[in-house]
Write a protein that holds these residues in place. Structure first.
Motif, PDB file in Angstrom:
ATOM      1  N   GLN A   1     -10.174  75.799  41.395  1.00 39.56           N
ATOM      2  CA  GLN A   1     -11.178  76.692  41.274  1.00 39.56           C
ATOM      3  C   GLN A   1     -12.368  76.332  42.254  1.00 39.56           C
ATOM      4  O   GLN A   1     -12.188  75.202  43.049  1.00 39.56           O
ATOM      5  N   GLU A   2     -13.534  77.112  42.434  1.00 36.56           N
ATOM      6  CA  GLU A   2     -14.500  76.539  43.251  1.00 36.56           C
ATOM      7  C   GLU A   2     -15.079  75.097  42.762  1.00 36.56           C
ATOM      8  O   GLU A   2     -15.178  74.988  41.478  1.00 36.56           O
ATOM      9  N   ASN A   3     -15.544  74.411  43.744  1.00 38.19           N
ATOM     10  CA  ASN A   3     -15.865  73.141  43.463  1.00 38.19           C
ATOM     11  C   ASN A   3     -17.451  73.231  42.561  1.00 38.19           C
ATOM     12  O   ASN A   3     -18.277  73.845  43.245  1.00 38.19           O
ATOM     13  N   PRO A   4     -17.577  72.883  41.625  1.00 35.54           N
ATOM     14  CA  PRO A   4     -18.868  72.680  40.698  1.00 35.54           C
ATOM     15  C   PRO A   4     -19.874  71.666  41.095  1.00 35.54           C
ATOM     16  O   PRO A   4     -21.088  71.781  41.036  1.00 35.54           O
ATOM     17  N   MET A   5     -19.511  70.905  41.992  1.00 31.01           N
ATOM     18  CA  MET A   5     -20.030  69.539  42.625  1.00 31.01           C
ATOM     19  C   MET A   5     -20.436  69.849  43.954  1.00 31.01           C
ATOM     20  O   MET A   5     -20.058  70.770  44.622  1.00 31.01           O
ATOM     21  N   GLN A   6     -21.488  69.260  44.444  1.00 33.94           N
ATOM     22  CA  GLN A   6     -22.094  69.355  45.943  1.00 33.94           C
ATOM     23  C   GLN A   6     -21.397  67.986  46.620  1.00 33.94           C
ATOM     24  O   GLN A   6     -21.516  66.743  46.136  1.00 33.94           O
ATOM     25  N   ASN A   7     -21.443  68.182  47.766  1.00 34.14           N
ATOM     26  CA  ASN A   7     -21.006  66.960  48.675  1.00 34.14           C
ATOM     27  C   ASN A   7     -22.326  66.286  49.080  1.00 34.14           C
ATOM     28  O   ASN A   7     -23.120  66.845  49.953  1.00 34.14           O
ATOM     29  N   PRO A   8     -22.285  64.949  49.096  1.00 32.38           N
ATOM     30  CA  PRO A   8     -23.631  64.143  49.458  1.00 32.38           C
ATOM     31  C   PRO A   8     -23.156  63.536  50.804  1.00 32.38           C
ATOM     32  O   PRO A   8     -24.132  62.876  51.212  1.00 32.38           O
ATOM     33  N   VAL A   9     -22.057  63.584  51.408  1.00 31.96           N
ATOM     34  CA  VAL A   9     -21.683  62.927  52.468  1.00 31.96           C
ATOM     35  C   VAL A   9     -21.739  63.780  53.738  1.00 31.96           C
ATOM     36  O   VAL A   9     -21.393  64.938  53.983  1.00 31.96           O
ATOM     37  N   ARG A  10     -22.087  63.273  54.867  1.00 33.80           N
ATOM     38  CA  ARG A  10     -22.172  63.877  56.131  1.00 33.80           C
ATOM     39  C   ARG A  10     -21.933  62.774  57.228  1.00 33.80           C
ATOM     40  O   ARG A  10     -22.683  61.644  57.289  1.00 33.80           O
ATOM     41  N   LEU A  11     -20.759  62.723  57.804  1.00 31.97           N
ATOM     42  CA  LEU A  11     -20.308  61.795  58.918  1.00 31.97           C
ATOM     43  C   LEU A  11     -20.481  62.469  60.262  1.00 31.97           C
ATOM     44  O   LEU A  11     -19.691  63.262  60.581  1.00 31.97           O
ATOM     45  N   GLN A  12     -21.263  61.975  61.120  1.00 31.57           N
ATOM     46  CA  GLN A  12     -21.473  62.459  62.476  1.00 31.57           C
ATOM     47  C   GLN A  12     -21.114  61.558  63.479  1.00 31.57           C
ATOM     48  O   GLN A  12     -21.479  60.186  63.596  1.00 31.57           O
ATOM     49  N   GLY A  13     -19.943  62.071  64.214  1.00 30.54           N
ATOM     50  CA  GLY A  13     -19.375  61.003  65.278  1.00 30.54           C
ATOM     51  C   GLY A  13     -20.160  61.315  66.612  1.00 30.54           C
ATOM     52  O   GLY A  13     -20.492  62.406  66.747  1.00 30.54           O
ATOM     53  N   LYS A  14     -20.401  60.384  67.546  1.00 31.28           N
ATOM     54  CA  LYS A  14     -20.942  60.613  68.667  1.00 31.28           C
ATOM     55  C   LYS A  14     -19.996  60.857  69.980  1.00 31.28           C
ATOM     56  O   LYS A  14     -18.982  60.148  70.022  1.00 31.28           O
ATOM     57  N   ILE A  15     -20.407  61.643  70.624  1.00 36.21           N
ATOM     58  CA  ILE A  15     -19.575  62.179  71.976  1.00 36.21           C
ATOM     59  C   ILE A  15     -19.820  61.005  72.840  1.00 36.21           C
ATOM     60  O   ILE A  15     -20.959  60.831  73.151  1.00 36.21           O
ATOM     61  N   VAL A  16     -19.081  60.338  73.199  1.00 36.13           N
ATOM     62  CA  VAL A  16     -19.175  59.114  74.273  1.00 36.13           C
ATOM     63  C   VAL A  16     -18.715  59.524  75.781  1.00 36.13           C
ATOM     64  O   VAL A  16     -19.118  58.936  76.699  1.00 36.13           O
TER      65      VAL A  16
ATOM     66  N   ALA B   1     -21.133  56.293  65.278  1.00 34.50           N
ATOM     67  CA  ALA B   1     -21.232  57.292  64.241  1.00 34.50           C
ATOM     68  C   ALA B   1     -22.486  56.931  63.159  1.00 34.50           C
ATOM     69  O   ALA B   1     -22.723  55.935  62.963  1.00 34.50           O
ATOM     70  N   ILE B   2     -22.714  58.038  62.650  1.00 35.06           N
ATOM     71  CA  ILE B   2     -23.716  58.099  61.360  1.00 35.06           C
ATOM     72  C   ILE B   2     -23.329  58.588  60.159  1.00 35.06           C
ATOM     73  O   ILE B   2     -23.103  59.966  60.341  1.00 35.06           O
ATOM     74  N   LEU B   3     -23.379  57.729  59.035  1.00 33.41           N
ATOM     75  CA  LEU B   3     -22.804  58.310  57.938  1.00 33.41           C
ATOM     76  C   LEU B   3     -24.295  58.395  56.888  1.00 33.41           C
ATOM     77  O   LEU B   3     -24.701  57.531  56.506  1.00 33.41           O
ATOM     78  N   SER B   4     -24.609  59.568  56.711  1.00 32.00           N
ATOM     79  CA  SER B   4     -25.645  59.733  55.795  1.00 32.00           C
ATOM     80  C   SER B   4     -25.085  60.277  54.399  1.00 32.00           C
ATOM     81  O   SER B   4     -24.180  61.160  54.292  1.00 32.00           O
ATOM     82  N   ILE B   5     -25.700  59.777  53.397  1.00 30.72           N
ATOM     83  CA  ILE B   5     -25.477  60.006  52.024  1.00 30.72           C
ATOM     84  C   ILE B   5     -26.619  60.597  51.313  1.00 30.72           C
ATOM     85  O   ILE B   5     -27.820  59.573  51.314  1.00 30.72           O
ATOM     86  N   ASP B   6     -26.745  61.531  50.606  1.00 24.57           N
ATOM     87  CA  ASP B   6     -27.908  62.017  49.759  1.00 24.57           C
ATOM     88  C   ASP B   6     -27.896  61.426  48.463  1.00 24.57           C
ATOM     89  O   ASP B   6     -26.958  62.323  47.722  1.00 24.57           O
ATOM     90  N   LEU B   7     -28.508  60.635  48.323  1.00 23.15           N
ATOM     91  CA  LEU B   7     -28.532  60.242  46.752  1.00 23.15           C
ATOM     92  C   LEU B   7     -29.331  61.176  45.856  1.00 23.15           C
ATOM     93  O   LEU B   7     -28.662  61.270  44.542  1.00 23.15           O
ATOM     94  N   ASP B   8     -29.823  62.121  46.228  1.00 23.04           N
ATOM     95  CA  ASP B   8     -30.535  63.216  45.219  1.00 23.04           C
ATOM     96  C   ASP B   8     -29.300  64.304  44.890  1.00 23.04           C
ATOM     97  O   ASP B   8     -29.080  64.709  43.797  1.00 23.04           O
ATOM     98  N   VAL B   9     -28.368  64.443  45.787  1.00 19.44           N
ATOM     99  CA  VAL B   9     -27.255  65.157  45.367  1.00 19.44           C
ATOM    100  C   VAL B   9     -26.430  64.649  44.492  1.00 19.44           C
ATOM    101  O   VAL B   9     -25.847  65.030  43.329  1.00 19.44           O
ATOM    102  N   ILE B  10     -26.190  63.192  44.516  1.00 22.58           N
ATOM    103  CA  ILE B  10     -25.571  62.283  43.680  1.00 22.58           C
ATOM    104  C   ILE B  10     -26.142  62.435  42.183  1.00 22.58           C
ATOM    105  O   ILE B  10     -25.548  62.754  41.192  1.00 22.58           O
ATOM    106  N   LYS B  11     -27.449  62.307  42.228  1.00 22.38           N
ATOM    107  CA  LYS B  11     -28.250  62.550  41.130  1.00 22.38           C
ATOM    108  C   LYS B  11     -27.910  63.803  40.381  1.00 22.38           C
ATOM    109  O   LYS B  11     -27.781  63.851  39.090  1.00 22.38           O
TER     110      LYS B  11
END
Length: 354
Positions: free
Chosen positions: A222-237, A13-23
């Motif tokens: 309420q609606e989330n005022p923050m952005q999600n910086p995380v994407r976890l993609q699992g691989k079909i085997v 699996a690939i875990l992508s973390i967007d540091l610009d979103v955290i900033k």
């Protein structure tokens, strides 16, 4: 022999973390706080996202004050941020004298005993328990703080901050205001992530958000005022065409019918995909929601891809734009904090904006 690395080709699996979103999340919190400075809580390995890249990004965004839970976390963070103020929430433990002096760490003193042992050693914080009943001095102990203690931050922690109308929230704010009047001329800090959004009455002199930096909703009703910086993609085997009635996974808890199609994903509870998501979780293939079927095992999950054209090696979103950590948490009866801090070490981690 060449060194084996965890690459996009070899990882399950690939875990992508967007540091610009955290900033951006940090800047959003600063905006909410107005003229009040904003610290950053990066405990638990930056809430599971990697304290080195996360803390560096937050420093670039303007954070200068950082909080971690454990002394070892502070030592690790000092290697990343040599000039930051690093505060240790667990306090001044017996035998930790050398670590605080060598790595220039600031303890959050939680008891009169810790205060007595720290006297004369330099800057410290003092934590007052206004209703959490976890760590901190009782309010009636505050007048026993000795004169001359070099207090940087006087702090407390809200128990029900995500419910700003909870009676305890208002009581804690009143109690902390009274405590601050006793310990005059010290920076006061109460607002965690949800506390930042309560309003100016909770801001005091320093905000110290944690989970909101990483996209967890600090205003859950309420609606989330923050952005999600995380994407976890699992691989079909593997893809399975079901041609006869059968079952899937341990315990045979989910029945299958002829004509269904399954995909097996190389992620399991050893990777932090919680077992409580068994037959409850959902993943996304593009815009299509796909259910998890059967039990989550240590290394694998199964999804029902009936009617979809999928193949081995394809990536699917376990966490992403359609299913952020809070959504997974709702499905298995926990909180987004637990989803993030359980993210495993077997993923290939990719930092965007590093």
């Amino acid at each position: 022999m060449s060194q084996i690395t965890n690459s996009v080709h070899t990882a399950g699996a690939i875990l992508s973390i967007d540091l610009d979103v955290i900033k951006s999340n940090y800047q959003r919190l600063c905006q909410e706080l107005g003229d009040v400075p904003c610290a950053a809580v990066v405990k638990a390995n930056g809430y599971g996202l990697g304290v080195g890249p996360v803390a560096t990004a937050l420093w670039q965004a303007g954070a200068r004050t950082f909080f971690v839970a454990q002394i070892d976390e502070g030592i690790e963070l000092r290697a990343v941020l040599p000039d930051a103020d690093i505060h240790i929430l667990v306090g001044f433990l017996h035998g930790s004298d050398d670590a605080f002096s060598q790595f220039n760490l600031i303890p959050v003193l939680n008891s009169l005993d810790q205060i007595d042992r720290w006297k004369g050693r330099g800057r410290c914080d003092v934590h007052v328990d206004t209703g959490m009943t976890r760590l901190g001095l009782a309010p009636d102990e505050v007048d026993q703080i000795p004169n001359g203690l070099d207090i940087d931050v006087l702090m407390t922690h809200l128990a029900c901050a995500d419910d700003k109308d909870h009676p305890l929230t208002h009581q804690q704010i009143r109690t902390f205001r009274q405590v601050r009047d006793v310990v005059a001329h010290k920076r006061a800090s109460l607002a965690n992530s949800s506390g930042v959004f309560i309003g100016p009455e909770a801001h005091f002199d320093l905000g110290r958000p944690g989970c909101a930096l990483y996209g967890i909703n600090p205003t859950p009703h309420q609606e989330n005022p923050m952005q999600n910086p995380v994407r976890l993609q699992g691989k079909i085997v593997q893809v399975h065409e079901i041609d006869t009635q059968s079952s899937v996974g341990y315990g045979a808890t989910h029945a299958l019918k002829a004509g269904q199609k399954l995909a097996t994903i190389a992620v399991g509870y050893a990777d932090g995909y919680l077992r409580s998501l068994s037959s409850k979780g959902v993943v996304y293939i593009g815009e299509q929601e796909v259910p998890v079927v059967g039990r989550v095992s240590m290394d694998l999950i199964s999804i029902d891809i009936t009617g979809l054209d999928c193949e081995a090696g394809q990536l699917v979103d376990l966490i992403g734009p359609h299913n952020p950590p809070d959504c997974l948490a709702d499905l298995c009866g926990t909180i987004g904090y637990e989803i993030l801090t359980n993210l495993g070490s077997r993923y290939k981690r990719i930092y965007k904006g590093e």
